[in-house]
Design an enzyme around this catalytic site. Sequence first.
Site: not given
Length: 256
Positions: A62, A89, A140, A153, A155, A157
């Site tokens: 994790n 990734n 992204s 999301y 924020a 990236k």
Amino acid sequence: MFRLDNKTAIVTGGGSGIGKAISILFAQQGATVCIIDINDESKNVADEINAGGGKSFFYKCNISNQAEVKNVVAGIMQQHTAIDILINNAGIAHIGTAENTSAEDFERVLNVNVKGVYNCLHEVIPFMKQKGGSIVNMASVAALVGLVDRFAYSATKGAVYAMTLSVAKDYLSHNIRCNSISPGRVHTPFVDGFLAKNYPGKEAEMFDKLSKTQPIGRMGKPEEIAQLALYLCSNEASFITGCDYPIDGGFVKLNT
């Protein structure tokens, strides 16, 4: 060209989607691929690579837990003696605005997409400093343009993009290159699951609609992202660091 012989590569989230494509391609190009993933099923990718003549190992972890990352990275170093490539990734998505994103959801996305990247950088860089290497962080298009309902999301990236620049600057003298890739929509199992969950019975219609949001008229393929990652980690890209590469079918530049 673009060979990775005698190099050890860590790929987080390497068991599915873009990560799987990167793991398979890097192994084909000669790298020893260490797949770090939270899902046990990801071992199947390592088995597939090994069955095809490549070399891969699976480590369940994790990435949001720094102690787990520390133990896994130490184990990789003990087994392989070097880490030449790190592909950050692994990540998760979230749909919502600043108004309807709960504190719990915001923290959950932050822990994986930001803290997870930090944990891997924090543990890998001290070993990578020994002889240099290449880091690729998966950002992204959400880090570059405004996307509807992607507050948390986007924020995270954006943070990945900024961390890329910081690492590239800080480790120039250690021969560590750090770049990021900013994919647009890519056709992965996540997309299929998202459509099945949110648009039951209309999957094909919505898939076509989402595909056409890219000016090129289709979604990307995981293999296309993997090919860019391969270039950035190869010796042919030795003059490239501190850069972000949108790979988005023209989404960022041709939609604005």
